[in-house]
Write a protein that holds these residues in place. Structure first.
Motif, mmCIF file in Angstrom:
data_model
loop_
_atom_site.group_PDB
_atom_site.id
_atom_site.type_symbol
_atom_site.label_atom_id
_atom_site.label_comp_id
_atom_site.label_asym_id
_atom_site.label_seq_id
_atom_site.Cartn_x
_atom_site.Cartn_y
_atom_site.Cartn_z
ATOM 1 N N SER A 1 0.825 -1.206 0.000
ATOM 2 C CA SER A 1 0.000 0.000 0.000
ATOM 3 C C SER A 1 0.866 1.267 0.000
ATOM 4 C CB SER A 1 -0.973 -0.005 1.178
ATOM 5 O OG SER A 1 -0.267 0.162 2.394
ATOM 6 N N ASN A 2 2.159 1.139 0.329
ATOM 7 C CA ASN A 2 3.090 2.272 0.295
ATOM 8 C C ASN A 2 3.960 2.279 -0.963
ATOM 9 O OD1 ASN A 2 2.416 3.372 2.874
ATOM 10 N ND2 ASN A 2 3.464 1.621 3.779
ATOM 11 N N ALA A 3 3.705 1.331 -1.860
ATOM 12 C CA ALA A 3 4.538 1.204 -3.065
ATOM 13 C C ALA A 3 4.127 2.226 -4.120
ATOM 14 C CB ALA A 3 4.402 -0.203 -3.632
ATOM 15 N N ILE B 1 -11.093 -6.833 -11.692
ATOM 16 C CA ILE B 1 -10.346 -8.075 -11.444
ATOM 17 C C ILE B 1 -10.529 -8.572 -10.017
ATOM 18 C CG2 ILE B 1 -8.639 -7.810 -13.284
ATOM 19 C CD1 ILE B 1 -6.691 -6.714 -11.106
ATOM 20 N N SER B 2 -11.590 -8.114 -9.364
ATOM 21 C CA SER B 2 -11.878 -8.586 -8.002
ATOM 22 C C SER B 2 -12.103 -10.097 -8.037
ATOM 23 C CB SER B 2 -13.125 -7.886 -7.463
ATOM 24 O OG SER B 2 -14.267 -8.343 -8.169
ATOM 25 N N GLY B 3 -12.062 -10.718 -6.878
ATOM 26 C CA GLY B 3 -12.255 -12.168 -6.789
ATOM 27 C C GLY B 3 -13.565 -12.626 -7.409
ATOM 28 N N SER B 4 -14.652 -11.891 -7.130
ATOM 29 C CA SER B 4 -15.951 -12.307 -7.663
ATOM 30 C C SER B 4 -16.010 -12.159 -9.182
ATOM 31 C CB SER B 4 -17.092 -11.529 -6.999
ATOM 32 O OG SER B 4 -16.923 -10.144 -7.198
ATOM 33 N N ASN B 5 -15.423 -11.086 -9.738
ATOM 34 C CA ASN B 5 -15.413 -10.917 -11.197
ATOM 35 C C ASN B 5 -14.544 -11.973 -11.874
ATOM 36 O OD1 ASN B 5 -17.182 -8.781 -11.257
ATOM 37 N ND2 ASN B 5 -15.581 -7.227 -11.222
ATOM 38 N N ALA B 6 -13.407 -12.294 -11.260
ATOM 39 C CA ALA B 6 -12.531 -13.334 -11.817
ATOM 40 C C ALA B 6 -13.242 -14.688 -11.805
ATOM 41 C CB ALA B 6 -11.227 -13.405 -11.032
ATOM 42 N N ALA B 7 -13.923 -14.995 -10.694
ATOM 43 C CA ALA B 7 -14.650 -16.273 -10.581
ATOM 44 C C ALA B 7 -15.766 -16.351 -11.630
ATOM 45 C CB ALA B 7 -15.236 -16.416 -9.177
ATOM 46 N N GLU B 8 -16.487 -15.240 -11.810
ATOM 47 C CA GLU B 8 -17.564 -15.190 -12.801
ATOM 48 C C GLU B 8 -17.015 -15.445 -14.212
ATOM 49 O OE1 GLU B 8 -20.512 -11.732 -14.312
ATOM 50 O OE2 GLU B 8 -20.252 -11.868 -12.127
ATOM 51 N N PHE C 1 -2.869 6.562 -9.344
ATOM 52 C CA PHE C 1 -3.203 5.587 -8.302
ATOM 53 C C PHE C 1 -4.722 5.427 -8.177
ATOM 54 C CE2 PHE C 1 1.124 6.621 -6.843
ATOM 55 C CZ PHE C 1 1.614 5.350 -6.619
ATOM 56 N N VAL C 2 -5.427 6.558 -8.180
ATOM 57 C CA VAL C 2 -6.892 6.536 -8.053
ATOM 58 C C VAL C 2 -7.521 5.809 -9.243
ATOM 59 C CG1 VAL C 2 -8.968 7.997 -8.006
ATOM 60 C CG2 VAL C 2 -6.981 8.597 -6.604
ATOM 61 N N ALA C 3 -7.043 6.121 -10.450
ATOM 62 C CA ALA C 3 -7.590 5.494 -11.667
ATOM 63 C C ALA C 3 -7.350 3.985 -11.666
ATOM 64 C CB ALA C 3 -6.966 6.129 -12.908
ATOM 65 N N ILE C 4 -6.163 3.558 -11.245
ATOM 66 C CA ILE C 4 -5.840 2.126 -11.212
ATOM 67 C C ILE C 4 -6.727 1.404 -10.201
ATOM 68 C CG2 ILE C 4 -4.060 0.435 -10.560
ATOM 69 C CD1 ILE C 4 -2.003 2.412 -11.782
ATOM 70 N N LYS C 5 -6.869 2.001 -9.028
ATOM 71 C CA LYS C 5 -7.694 1.387 -7.973
ATOM 72 C C LYS C 5 -9.139 1.238 -8.449
ATOM 73 C CE LYS C 5 -7.733 1.432 -3.024
ATOM 74 N NZ LYS C 5 -7.196 2.025 -1.848
ATOM 75 N N LYS C 6 -9.648 2.262 -9.109
ATOM 76 C CA LYS C 6 -11.025 2.238 -9.617
ATOM 77 C C LYS C 6 -11.168 1.153 -10.695
ATOM 78 C CE LYS C 6 -14.481 5.243 -11.682
ATOM 79 N NZ LYS C 6 -14.712 6.500 -12.367
ATOM 80 N N TRP C 7 -10.225 1.138 -11.646
ATOM 81 C CA TRP C 7 -10.262 0.152 -12.734
ATOM 82 C C TRP C 7 -10.150 -1.279 -12.208
ATOM 83 C CZ3 TRP C 7 -6.265 -3.236 -14.007
ATOM 84 C CH2 TRP C 7 -6.493 -4.021 -15.141
ATOM 85 N N SER C 8 -9.324 -1.482 -11.181
ATOM 86 C CA SER C 8 -9.016 -2.832 -10.697
ATOM 87 C C SER C 8 -10.225 -3.569 -10.126
ATOM 88 C CB SER C 8 -7.890 -2.799 -9.662
ATOM 89 O OG SER C 8 -8.365 -2.289 -8.431
ATOM 90 N N ILE D 1 0.317 -9.240 -8.754
ATOM 91 C CA ILE D 1 -0.043 -8.150 -9.671
ATOM 92 C C ILE D 1 -1.449 -7.656 -9.348
ATOM 93 C CG2 ILE D 1 -0.620 -7.647 -12.092
ATOM 94 C CD1 ILE D 1 1.850 -9.300 -12.890
ATOM 95 N N ASN D 2 -2.398 -8.576 -9.148
ATOM 96 C CA ASN D 2 -3.765 -8.178 -8.795
ATOM 97 C C ASN D 2 -3.784 -7.431 -7.466
ATOM 98 O OD1 ASN D 2 -4.132 -9.977 -10.978
ATOM 99 N ND2 ASN D 2 -6.187 -10.452 -10.259
ATOM 100 N N GLU D 3 -3.027 -7.924 -6.488
ATOM 101 C CA GLU D 3 -2.981 -7.264 -5.177
ATOM 102 C C GLU D 3 -2.456 -5.845 -5.307
ATOM 103 O OE1 GLU D 3 -0.735 -9.962 -2.726
ATOM 104 O OE2 GLU D 3 -2.331 -11.447 -2.753
ATOM 105 N N ALA D 4 -1.411 -5.659 -6.107
ATOM 106 C CA ALA D 4 -0.853 -4.319 -6.303
ATOM 107 C C ALA D 4 -1.866 -3.410 -6.984
ATOM 108 C CB ALA D 4 0.435 -4.401 -7.131
#
Length: 192
Positions: free
Chosen positions: A78-80, A163-170, A153-160, A97-100
């Motif tokens: 979170s500090n990277a 790739i949440s767990g539920s979207n990946a599972a779906e 950072f804000v744009a990446i967090k919003k876009w990500s 990569i997903n976590e970042a």
């Protein structure tokens, strides 16, 4: 940003196939010294990496943190400012990569990382040719020189969220359904 210093992270096992030496050699050739590399992980290649760091005169820029818990790793990420996954050999995906990305952190990875396919049509990550110190150096130099904006950072967090767990599972369920139905219509990945 931390006093203009770009905080770069590698998270994974310290083994040859992960290509950490490629990252260290690329950083040695950066035009400015406004970076630090934090290596989280252990493995049989760690001592060689520490020696390489000393040989190249980079011990003040590179920190070896050893193996950390998942919670400690996510807290540090979170500090990277940047995550780099410089794999030499085929990497199934590269879950870090997903976590970042979900922390809003931009990513640089080699074309051997399965997750590199996410960055074909967006600016949330960069892909370099595996084992190319020069290709990685070019991308790192650009990121370190230009810096990473808080808007990025804000744009990446919003876009990500895609790739949440539920979207990946779906997505995986859609692929399985597609195979079972014998359909030629491939499901679209959630990141497109």
């Amino acid at each position: 940003n931390n006093n203009g210093i770009v905080r770069i992270y590698f998270v994974g096992r310290c083994i040859y196939m992960k290509g950490i030496d490629i990252l260290i050699k690329a950083l040695e050739k950066i035009d400015c010294n406004k970076w630090e590399l934090n290596i989280i992980g252990d493995g049989e290649y760690k001592d060689e990496l520490i020696n390489l760091t000393k040989q190249l005169g980079l011990k003040d820029n590179i920190n070896f943190h050893g193996r950390l818990t998942n919670k400690e790793t996510i807290s540090m990420l979170s500090n990277a400012d940047l995550l780099v996954l410089p794999s030499r050999k085929k990497e199934g995906w590269g879950a870090v990569i997903n976590e970042a990305l979900m922390s809003g952190v931009p990513v640089i990875c080699s074309d051997k990382c399965g997750a590199s396919i996410m960055f074909k049509n967006n600016n949330y990550g960069e892909v370099f040719k595996s084992e190319s110190i020069e290709d990685l150096r070019r991308i790192l130099n650009k990121k370190i020189t230009e810096g990473i904006s808080s808007e990025e950072f804000v744009a990446i967090k919003k876009w990500s969220k895609c790739i949440s767990g539920s979207n990946a599972a779906e997505y995986i369920i859609k692929i399985i359904d597609n195979i079972n139905l014998g359909s030629n219509d491939k499901p679209l990945p959630p990141w497109e």
